[in-house]
Design a protein around this motif. Structure first.
Motif, PDB file in Angstrom:
ATOM      1  N   ASP A   1     -20.649 -24.248 -55.755  1.00  0.00           N
ATOM      2  CA  ASP A   1     -22.021 -23.814 -55.472  1.00  0.00           C
ATOM      3  C   ASP A   1     -22.464 -24.298 -54.093  1.00  0.00           C
ATOM      4  OD1 ASP A   1     -22.220 -22.561 -57.901  1.00  0.00           O
ATOM      5  OD2 ASP A   1     -23.347 -24.174 -58.881  1.00  0.00           O
ATOM      6  N   PHE A   2     -22.112 -25.534 -53.757  1.00  0.00           N
ATOM      7  CA  PHE A   2     -22.484 -26.074 -52.448  1.00  0.00           C
ATOM      8  C   PHE A   2     -21.835 -25.271 -51.323  1.00  0.00           C
ATOM      9  CE2 PHE A   2     -21.622 -28.761 -48.784  1.00  0.00           C
ATOM     10  CZ  PHE A   2     -22.884 -29.263 -48.505  1.00  0.00           C
ATOM     11  N   ARG A   3     -20.564 -24.963 -51.481  1.00  0.00           N
ATOM     12  CA  ARG A   3     -19.837 -24.235 -50.439  1.00  0.00           C
ATOM     13  C   ARG A   3     -20.275 -22.779 -50.334  1.00  0.00           C
ATOM     14  NH1 ARG A   3     -14.026 -26.863 -52.193  1.00  0.00           N
ATOM     15  NH2 ARG A   3     -14.134 -28.723 -50.862  1.00  0.00           N
ATOM     16  N   ALA A   4     -20.784 -22.228 -51.431  1.00  0.00           N
ATOM     17  CA  ALA A   4     -21.147 -20.813 -51.459  1.00  0.00           C
ATOM     18  C   ALA A   4     -22.495 -20.517 -50.804  1.00  0.00           C
ATOM     19  CB  ALA A   4     -21.157 -20.313 -52.902  1.00  0.00           C
ATOM     20  N   HIS A   5     -23.254 -21.565 -50.469  1.00  0.00           N
ATOM     21  CA  HIS A   5     -24.590 -21.441 -49.863  1.00  0.00           C
ATOM     22  C   HIS A   5     -25.597 -20.902 -50.868  1.00  0.00           C
ATOM     23  CE1 HIS A   5     -23.125 -21.416 -45.408  1.00  0.00           C
ATOM     24  NE2 HIS A   5     -22.464 -22.259 -46.164  1.00  0.00           N
TER      25      HIS A   5
ATOM     26  N   LEU B   1     -25.976 -31.106 -55.124  1.00  0.00           N
ATOM     27  CA  LEU B   1     -24.624 -31.649 -55.241  1.00  0.00           C
ATOM     28  C   LEU B   1     -24.676 -33.121 -55.632  1.00  0.00           C
ATOM     29  CD1 LEU B   1     -21.561 -31.349 -54.939  1.00  0.00           C
ATOM     30  CD2 LEU B   1     -21.830 -31.849 -52.486  1.00  0.00           C
ATOM     31  N   MET B   2     -25.578 -33.876 -54.996  1.00  0.00           N
ATOM     32  CA  MET B   2     -25.722 -35.294 -55.328  1.00  0.00           C
ATOM     33  C   MET B   2     -26.122 -35.479 -56.792  1.00  0.00           C
ATOM     34  SD  MET B   2     -25.811 -38.531 -54.528  1.00  0.00           S
ATOM     35  CE  MET B   2     -26.039 -38.859 -52.796  1.00  0.00           C
ATOM     36  N   VAL B   3     -27.068 -34.683 -57.266  1.00  0.00           N
ATOM     37  CA  VAL B   3     -27.508 -34.777 -58.668  1.00  0.00           C
ATOM     38  C   VAL B   3     -26.354 -34.470 -59.615  1.00  0.00           C
ATOM     39  CG1 VAL B   3     -28.991 -33.722 -60.426  1.00  0.00           C
ATOM     40  CG2 VAL B   3     -29.945 -34.321 -58.199  1.00  0.00           C
ATOM     41  N   ALA B   4     -25.545 -33.450 -59.299  1.00  0.00           N
ATOM     42  CA  ALA B   4     -24.410 -33.090 -60.160  1.00  0.00           C
ATOM     43  C   ALA B   4     -23.390 -34.225 -60.237  1.00  0.00           C
ATOM     44  CB  ALA B   4     -23.743 -31.816 -59.636  1.00  0.00           C
ATOM     45  N   VAL B   5     -23.159 -34.892 -59.104  1.00  0.00           N
ATOM     46  CA  VAL B   5     -22.197 -35.997 -59.093  1.00  0.00           C
ATOM     47  C   VAL B   5     -22.744 -37.185 -59.890  1.00  0.00           C
ATOM     48  CG1 VAL B   5     -20.963 -37.662 -57.634  1.00  0.00           C
ATOM     49  CG2 VAL B   5     -21.132 -35.272 -56.925  1.00  0.00           C
ATOM     50  N   ILE B   6     -24.029 -37.486 -59.719  1.00  0.00           N
ATOM     51  CA  ILE B   6     -24.640 -38.575 -60.498  1.00  0.00           C
ATOM     52  C   ILE B   6     -24.595 -38.259 -61.988  1.00  0.00           C
ATOM     53  CG2 ILE B   6     -26.811 -39.767 -61.006  1.00  0.00           C
ATOM     54  CD1 ILE B   6     -25.552 -40.730 -58.429  1.00  0.00           C
ATOM     55  N   ARG B   7     -24.858 -37.006 -62.354  1.00  0.00           N
ATOM     56  CA  ARG B   7     -24.819 -36.622 -63.775  1.00  0.00           C
ATOM     57  C   ARG B   7     -23.435 -36.795 -64.368  1.00  0.00           C
ATOM     58  NH1 ARG B   7     -28.678 -31.217 -63.437  1.00  0.00           N
ATOM     59  NH2 ARG B   7     -30.661 -32.336 -63.661  1.00  0.00           N
TER      60      ARG B   7
ATOM     61  N   ASP C   1     -31.085 -23.657 -48.419  1.00  0.00           N
ATOM     62  CA  ASP C   1     -30.822 -24.411 -47.204  1.00  0.00           C
ATOM     63  C   ASP C   1     -29.905 -25.607 -47.489  1.00  0.00           C
ATOM     64  OD1 ASP C   1     -32.410 -26.536 -48.219  1.00  0.00           O
ATOM     65  OD2 ASP C   1     -34.209 -25.674 -47.363  1.00  0.00           O
ATOM     66  N   LEU C   2     -29.402 -26.187 -46.416  1.00  0.00           N
ATOM     67  CA  LEU C   2     -28.422 -27.272 -46.508  1.00  0.00           C
ATOM     68  C   LEU C   2     -28.978 -28.487 -47.244  1.00  0.00           C
ATOM     69  CD1 LEU C   2     -25.610 -28.253 -45.660  1.00  0.00           C
ATOM     70  CD2 LEU C   2     -26.583 -28.944 -43.470  1.00  0.00           C
TER      71      LEU C   2
ATOM     72  N   VAL D   1     -18.777 -34.052 -44.711  1.00  0.00           N
ATOM     73  CA  VAL D   1     -17.925 -34.167 -43.525  1.00  0.00           C
ATOM     74  C   VAL D   1     -16.955 -32.992 -43.453  1.00  0.00           C
ATOM     75  CG1 VAL D   1     -16.108 -35.539 -42.430  1.00  0.00           C
ATOM     76  CG2 VAL D   1     -18.135 -36.671 -43.337  1.00  0.00           C
ATOM     77  N   GLU D   2     -16.409 -32.617 -44.613  1.00  0.00           N
ATOM     78  CA  GLU D   2     -15.491 -31.476 -44.661  1.00  0.00           C
ATOM     79  C   GLU D   2     -16.176 -30.209 -44.178  1.00  0.00           C
ATOM     80  OE1 GLU D   2     -13.190 -29.994 -48.440  1.00  0.00           O
ATOM     81  OE2 GLU D   2     -15.077 -28.888 -48.243  1.00  0.00           O
ATOM     82  N   ARG D   3     -17.407 -29.971 -44.625  1.00  0.00           N
ATOM     83  CA  ARG D   3     -18.121 -28.755 -44.233  1.00  0.00           C
ATOM     84  C   ARG D   3     -18.469 -28.780 -42.744  1.00  0.00           C
ATOM     85  NH1 ARG D   3     -16.520 -25.039 -46.747  1.00  0.00           N
ATOM     86  NH2 ARG D   3     -18.252 -23.733 -46.060  1.00  0.00           N
ATOM     87  N   TYR D   4     -18.803 -29.961 -42.227  1.00  0.00           N
ATOM     88  CA  TYR D   4     -19.097 -30.048 -40.794  1.00  0.00           C
ATOM     89  C   TYR D   4     -17.845 -29.723 -39.985  1.00  0.00           C
ATOM     90  CZ  TYR D   4     -20.366 -31.665 -36.207  1.00  0.00           C
ATOM     91  OH  TYR D   4     -20.594 -31.711 -34.861  1.00  0.00           O
ATOM     92  N   GLU D   5     -16.716 -30.303 -40.402  1.00  0.00           N
ATOM     93  CA  GLU D   5     -15.470 -30.084 -39.665  1.00  0.00           C
ATOM     94  C   GLU D   5     -15.013 -28.633 -39.751  1.00  0.00           C
ATOM     95  OE1 GLU D   5     -12.952 -33.030 -41.403  1.00  0.00           O
ATOM     96  OE2 GLU D   5     -13.688 -34.644 -40.086  1.00  0.00           O
TER      97      GLU D   5
END
Length: 210
Positions: free
Chosen positions: A79-83, A95-101, A87-88, A143-147
């Motif tokens: 979902d994060f990569r798909a936009h 994404l942060m909430v999903a990881v914490i969950r 907005d970013l 970082v991956e998305r920035y690169e």
């Protein structure tokens, strides 16, 4: 017609054992205190061996709290990569909430965890360690998305590499904590309303101060 998902017997047994150990560990901690809630005592109360205990929990604190190491859920990363038109900033908070969950399996006892943290503040160290690990996972995706030259990074005017990722990560983490302070179940539960509202409040606050 709604599709029914069948949980394989082995996975169902694993989840039941996880829930049993967590229930016994948290109950012992409330009744006997953390000092007496040893791995041996938890294993005995659960009817398992110490070896089996460590197949489910790395520490007694995790068993008491009902927590596990955070992970990057595949669906959340996709979902994060798909936009998806968001907005970013909003994508990063989600994404942060999903990881914490991912730290709290379904059988984790939220009300009991709250009671335990109030009674034994030292348990916060385990939570902080997991949140720090969660932040590291989200940072790796940023970082991956920035690169990979995600255009939204350029549009947002973020500084390059890890500095930009860390700045966005800290902002997203603040919004997530804001959501949690408004509604303690916002991060660990599946309801997204408080998260949605917090993202919007932060968007408006950012606009108003620029």
């Amino acid at each position: 017609m709604q599709k029914t998902t069948t949980v394989p017997l082995r996975e169902r047994n694993r989840l039941e054992t996880w829930a049993l150990i967590h229930d016994k560990a948290s109950g012992l901690a409330l009744e006997e205190g953390m000092a007496k809630t040893t791995v041996e005592a938890i294993a005995d109360a659960s009817g398992i061996s110490k070896r089996t205990f460590f197949n489910y929990f790395p520490t007694k604190e995790d068993a008491v709290l009902g927590t596990q190491q955070p992970t990057l859920p595949d669906e959340a990363v996709a979902d994060f990569r798909a936009h998806g038109g968001e907005d970013l900033f909003g994508r990063t908070v989600r994404l942060m909430v999903a990881v914490i969950r991912s730290m709290f399996p379904e059988a984790s006892l939220a009300e009991r965890r709250k009671e335990l943290k109030g009674k034994y503040p030292e348990l916060s160290r385990t939570m902080i360690a997991h949140v720090t690990a969660a932040e590291g996972l989200v940072e790796s995706i940023l970082v991956e998305r920035y690169e990979q030259e995600d255009p939204q990074f350029a549009e947002a005017g973020l500084p390059g590499g890890r500095d930009g990722a860390k700045a966005l990560l800290m902002l997203a983490g603040t919004a997530m904590r804001f959501a949690f302070n408004r509604d303690p179940s916002a991060v660990s539960a599946g309801d997204t309303q408080s998260v949605d509202e917090s993202i919007e409040i932060f968007r408006e606050a950012i606009k108003a101060t620029l």
